[in-house]
Structures are given as C-alpha cells and as structure tokens.
Scaffold this motif. Sequence first.
Motif, PDB file in Angstrom:
ATOM      1  N   LYS A  72       0.831  -1.223   0.000  1.00 55.95           N
ATOM      2  CA  LYS A  72       0.000   0.000   0.000  1.00 55.95           C
ATOM      3  C   LYS A  72       0.859   1.264   0.000  1.00 55.95           C
ATOM      4  O   LYS A  72       0.646   2.180  -0.798  1.00 55.95           O
ATOM      5  CB  LYS A  72      -0.937   0.007   1.216  1.00 55.95           C
ATOM      6  CG  LYS A  72      -2.133  -0.916   1.097  1.00 55.95           C
ATOM      7  CD  LYS A  72      -3.071  -0.732   2.280  1.00 55.95           C
ATOM      8  CE  LYS A  72      -4.369  -1.503   2.057  1.00 55.95           C
ATOM      9  NZ  LYS A  72      -5.329  -1.298   3.161  1.00 55.95           N
ATOM     10  N   ILE A  73       1.835   1.300   0.903  1.00 55.83           N
ATOM     11  CA  ILE A  73       2.660   2.507   1.049  1.00 55.83           C
ATOM     12  C   ILE A  73       3.579   2.704  -0.162  1.00 55.83           C
ATOM     13  O   ILE A  73       3.693   3.806  -0.695  1.00 55.83           O
ATOM     14  CB  ILE A  73       3.497   2.428   2.353  1.00 55.83           C
ATOM     15  CG1 ILE A  73       2.582   2.432   3.576  1.00 55.83           C
ATOM     16  CG2 ILE A  73       4.480   3.582   2.428  1.00 55.83           C
ATOM     17  CD1 ILE A  73       3.291   2.099   4.884  1.00 55.83           C
ATOM     18  N   ALA A  74       4.225   1.606  -0.617  1.00 62.58           N
ATOM     19  CA  ALA A  74       5.196   1.724  -1.716  1.00 62.58           C
ATOM     20  C   ALA A  74       4.522   2.035  -3.047  1.00 62.58           C
ATOM     21  O   ALA A  74       5.070   2.755  -3.883  1.00 62.58           O
ATOM     22  CB  ALA A  74       6.019   0.447  -1.823  1.00 62.58           C
ATOM     23  N   SER A  75       3.311   1.501  -3.257  1.00 63.18           N
ATOM     24  CA  SER A  75       2.596   1.801  -4.505  1.00 63.18           C
ATOM     25  C   SER A  75       2.009   3.217  -4.471  1.00 63.18           C
ATOM     26  O   SER A  75       1.961   3.904  -5.499  1.00 63.18           O
ATOM     27  CB  SER A  75       1.496   0.771  -4.781  1.00 63.18           C
ATOM     28  OG  SER A  75       0.537   0.738  -3.742  1.00 63.18           O
ATOM     29  N   ALA A  76       1.595   3.675  -3.290  1.00 66.51           N
ATOM     30  CA  ALA A  76       1.109   5.055  -3.154  1.00 66.51           C
ATOM     31  C   ALA A  76       2.241   6.038  -3.415  1.00 66.51           C
ATOM     32  O   ALA A  76       2.052   7.095  -4.040  1.00 66.51           O
ATOM     33  CB  ALA A  76       0.523   5.276  -1.762  1.00 66.51           C
ATOM     34  N   GLU A  77       3.445   5.676  -2.967  1.00 65.04           N
ATOM     35  CA  GLU A  77       4.619   6.527  -3.206  1.00 65.04           C
ATOM     36  C   GLU A  77       4.952   6.558  -4.701  1.00 65.04           C
ATOM     37  O   GLU A  77       5.351   7.604  -5.233  1.00 65.04           O
ATOM     38  CB  GLU A  77       5.804   5.992  -2.399  1.00 65.04           C
ATOM     39  CG  GLU A  77       7.009   6.912  -2.358  1.00 65.04           C
ATOM     40  CD  GLU A  77       6.767   8.207  -1.604  1.00 65.04           C
ATOM     41  OE1 GLU A  77       7.555   9.148  -1.818  1.00 65.04           O
ATOM     42  OE2 GLU A  77       5.803   8.299  -0.815  1.00 65.04           O
ATOM     43  N   TRP A  78       4.774   5.432  -5.390  1.00 67.40           N
ATOM     44  CA  TRP A  78       5.002   5.391  -6.838  1.00 67.40           C
ATOM     45  C   TRP A  78       4.053   6.359  -7.549  1.00 67.40           C
ATOM     46  O   TRP A  78       4.476   7.146  -8.406  1.00 67.40           O
ATOM     47  CB  TRP A  78       4.802   3.966  -7.377  1.00 67.40           C
ATOM     48  CG  TRP A  78       5.104   3.861  -8.837  1.00 67.40           C
ATOM     49  CD1 TRP A  78       6.307   3.549  -9.414  1.00 67.40           C
ATOM     50  CD2 TRP A  78       4.193   4.090  -9.930  1.00 67.40           C
ATOM     51  NE1 TRP A  78       6.206   3.580 -10.786  1.00 67.40           N
ATOM     52  CE2 TRP A  78       4.920   3.915 -11.132  1.00 67.40           C
ATOM     53  CE3 TRP A  78       2.843   4.437 -10.010  1.00 67.40           C
ATOM     54  CZ2 TRP A  78       4.347   4.071 -12.387  1.00 67.40           C
ATOM     55  CZ3 TRP A  78       2.263   4.601 -11.268  1.00 67.40           C
ATOM     56  CH2 TRP A  78       3.017   4.411 -12.436  1.00 67.40           C
ATOM     57  N   VAL A  79       2.793   6.330  -7.173  1.00 65.47           N
ATOM     58  CA  VAL A  79       1.806   7.231  -7.784  1.00 65.47           C
ATOM     59  C   VAL A  79       2.154   8.684  -7.474  1.00 65.47           C
ATOM     60  O   VAL A  79       2.087   9.560  -8.346  1.00 65.47           O
ATOM     61  CB  VAL A  79       0.371   6.895  -7.302  1.00 65.47           C
ATOM     62  CG1 VAL A  79      -0.617   7.983  -7.725  1.00 65.47           C
ATOM     63  CG2 VAL A  79      -0.071   5.549  -7.855  1.00 65.47           C
ATOM     64  N   SER A  80       2.564   8.942  -6.242  1.00 62.61           N
ATOM     65  CA  SER A  80       2.908  10.303  -5.828  1.00 62.61           C
ATOM     66  C   SER A  80       4.086  10.861  -6.621  1.00 62.61           C
ATOM     67  O   SER A  80       4.079  12.029  -7.034  1.00 62.61           O
ATOM     68  CB  SER A  80       3.236  10.309  -4.333  1.00 62.61           C
ATOM     69  OG  SER A  80       3.766  11.540  -3.923  1.00 62.61           O
ATOM     70  N   ARG A  81       5.102  10.018  -6.861  1.00 68.21           N
ATOM     71  CA  ARG A  81       6.333  10.489  -7.509  1.00 68.21           C
ATOM     72  C   ARG A  81       6.290  10.400  -9.037  1.00 68.21           C
ATOM     73  O   ARG A  81       6.964  11.172  -9.721  1.00 68.21           O
ATOM     74  CB  ARG A  81       7.518   9.671  -6.993  1.00 68.21           C
ATOM     75  CG  ARG A  81       7.787   9.814  -5.505  1.00 68.21           C
ATOM     76  CD  ARG A  81       8.667  11.004  -5.171  1.00 68.21           C
ATOM     77  NE  ARG A  81      10.015  10.864  -5.708  1.00 68.21           N
ATOM     78  CZ  ARG A  81      10.982  10.172  -5.118  1.00 68.21           C
ATOM     79  NH1 ARG A  81      10.756   9.527  -3.977  1.00 68.21           N
ATOM     80  NH2 ARG A  81      12.173  10.111  -5.648  1.00 68.21           N
ATOM     81  N   LEU A  82       5.531   9.441  -9.567  1.00 64.93           N
ATOM     82  CA  LEU A  82       5.579   9.205 -11.013  1.00 64.93           C
ATOM     83  C   LEU A  82       4.230   9.291 -11.728  1.00 64.93           C
ATOM     84  O   LEU A  82       4.194   9.418 -12.947  1.00 64.93           O
ATOM     85  CB  LEU A  82       6.195   7.822 -11.287  1.00 64.93           C
ATOM     86  CG  LEU A  82       7.688   7.703 -10.992  1.00 64.93           C
ATOM     87  CD1 LEU A  82       8.106   6.239 -10.899  1.00 64.93           C
ATOM     88  CD2 LEU A  82       8.517   8.410 -12.046  1.00 64.93           C
ATOM     89  N   GLY A  83       3.156   9.218 -10.967  1.00 66.25           N
ATOM     90  CA  GLY A  83       1.828   9.201 -11.592  1.00 66.25           C
ATOM     91  C   GLY A  83       1.546  10.384 -12.498  1.00 66.25           C
ATOM     92  O   GLY A  83       0.913  10.238 -13.550  1.00 66.25           O
ATOM     93  N   ASN A  84       2.078  11.553 -12.129  1.00 65.96           N
ATOM     94  CA  ASN A  84       1.769  12.764 -12.900  1.00 65.96           C
ATOM     95  C   ASN A  84       2.533  12.864 -14.212  1.00 65.96           C
ATOM     96  O   ASN A  84       2.230  13.713 -15.051  1.00 65.96           O
ATOM     97  CB  ASN A  84       2.039  14.016 -12.052  1.00 65.96           C
ATOM     98  CG  ASN A  84       3.502  14.159 -11.667  1.00 65.96           C
ATOM     99  OD1 ASN A  84       4.223  13.168 -11.583  1.00 65.96           O
ATOM    100  ND2 ASN A  84       3.933  15.377 -11.425  1.00 65.96           N
ATOM    101  N   ILE A  85       3.556  12.012 -14.411  1.00 67.17           N
ATOM    102  CA  ILE A  85       4.279  12.085 -15.693  1.00 67.17           C
ATOM    103  C   ILE A  85       3.914  10.919 -16.620  1.00 67.17           C
ATOM    104  O   ILE A  85       4.464  10.797 -17.702  1.00 67.17           O
ATOM    105  CB  ILE A  85       5.818  12.157 -15.499  1.00 67.17           C
ATOM    106  CG1 ILE A  85       6.366  10.926 -14.763  1.00 67.17           C
ATOM    107  CG2 ILE A  85       6.200  13.438 -14.781  1.00 67.17           C
ATOM    108  CD1 ILE A  85       7.882  10.883 -14.731  1.00 67.17           C
TER     109      ILE A  85
END
Length: 223
Positions: A72-85
């Motif tokens: 949950k935490i690591a995938s949320a961090e992926w979205v936070s850092r990379l989701g917008n690009i």
Amino acid sequence: FILIPGTRYNSIVSRFISASGDVFTQEMSDDTNFPAEIRPLLPQNSKDRIAFLLPETYNLPPGRSLAKEFVKIASAEWVSRLGNIISSDITPEKLLKLATLASVVEGEAKLAEERPILAGIFLKRMEKHMRLQSCATVIYCWEERGVKKGSLTYNDLKVDSPYNTYKNAGLPPGPISVPSVASWKSAISPQTTDYLFFFATDKGNHIFSKTYAEHVAKQKKNN
C-alpha cells in the motif's frame, strides 16, 4: 524496510515469508492494496506489479499485515512520484512495456546520465527489429534458476528463457526488477542519439557506438 532499486521479486517474497507461506504475492494480487487511479492499469500477473513499488526506505507499523502495508505505502509513493508524468490515456499494455523497459535500464546502468541514452538505444533497436541483447536480462534468467552470475560467457547467453533478450526479439514479458525513479523517467523520456551499440567497462560506465564496426573496434581498444 528498505526497497533498493534493482531488487528482484523473489528477494522481496523471501522477506515476507510467514507460516501461511508467500504472503507478499497474496497482497500483490489484491488490487485494493494499490491506489484506485492505477488499478485499471495494473498487470494481471502479480509478479509484474513489482515495478509499481517505489524504491525507498519505509517505516512499516509492527503487526501481522506487514506485506499489505508495504504494498500500500510503496505503490502510493510510486503514484505520488511518477503518476503525474504518465500519459493520462496510457493503456495497461503500454504501461507494462514502460515498466519493463525501465527495469532493463535499471539492470544495465550504474550512472544516472546513461539511463536515458540506454532507453533510447533499446527503443531504436526494437524499431529496427534488432534484439536488445541486454546482459541484465540474461543475469535475471540465471538468477531465476538459482544461479548467480558475476560475469557472462558466450555460453551463458544461450540460456533458454522468454526473458533472454539475446535469443528473443523485443522486451522481456515483464519487469525483471524494481526500477528507480531515474530509470522510470528514462523509459518515459528516452534520449534520442545515433547510437545503436554499447558495452560496459570495468569502471561501471558504458561506451557507445553508432555502428557495429565501431563497436568492435572500441571493444578491442578497451581490452
């Protein structure tokens, strides 16, 4: 819990093994452990979802649901850092290819500035119907068989696996490890060059060439 770029799926599995078995794969298979916005894009194979966990140091709350909290935490961090690009109209198939390319770049590159160049070379090779010939994929094939390879012989390159990019055209079927943010960004925004060939030196950098003749000449000079 520290997730290092380049970590293999099986390595994470071993860190969460419990009396009930492989709890990590159970949690990776559960779509609800991933942020809602990427659920429609997730690969069906839980092993391929490894690319959507961001390498970072995570403080996990103590308890029996460590694997669930980690996903949950690591995938949320992926979205936070990379989701917008990530392109808003990307398909699951295209995102899996980006993830796979990012993981191959991660396996090949030690220097940040080389990652976009390598991503561009791999894409150009595919356009020209050339094989990727990534040693990182061959090392992965051997590791899947329980064999660690520090260096590769020509015989090692013949390993029979769909992940072997010396034997098979195109990208491997899925990611070979956890890509770093830099490798993801390189796959998303590769650098266009005239290079088609490269090899690694014993210093960890790569030497690039435009033609095969130039590639061979530089290899001889480097040895």
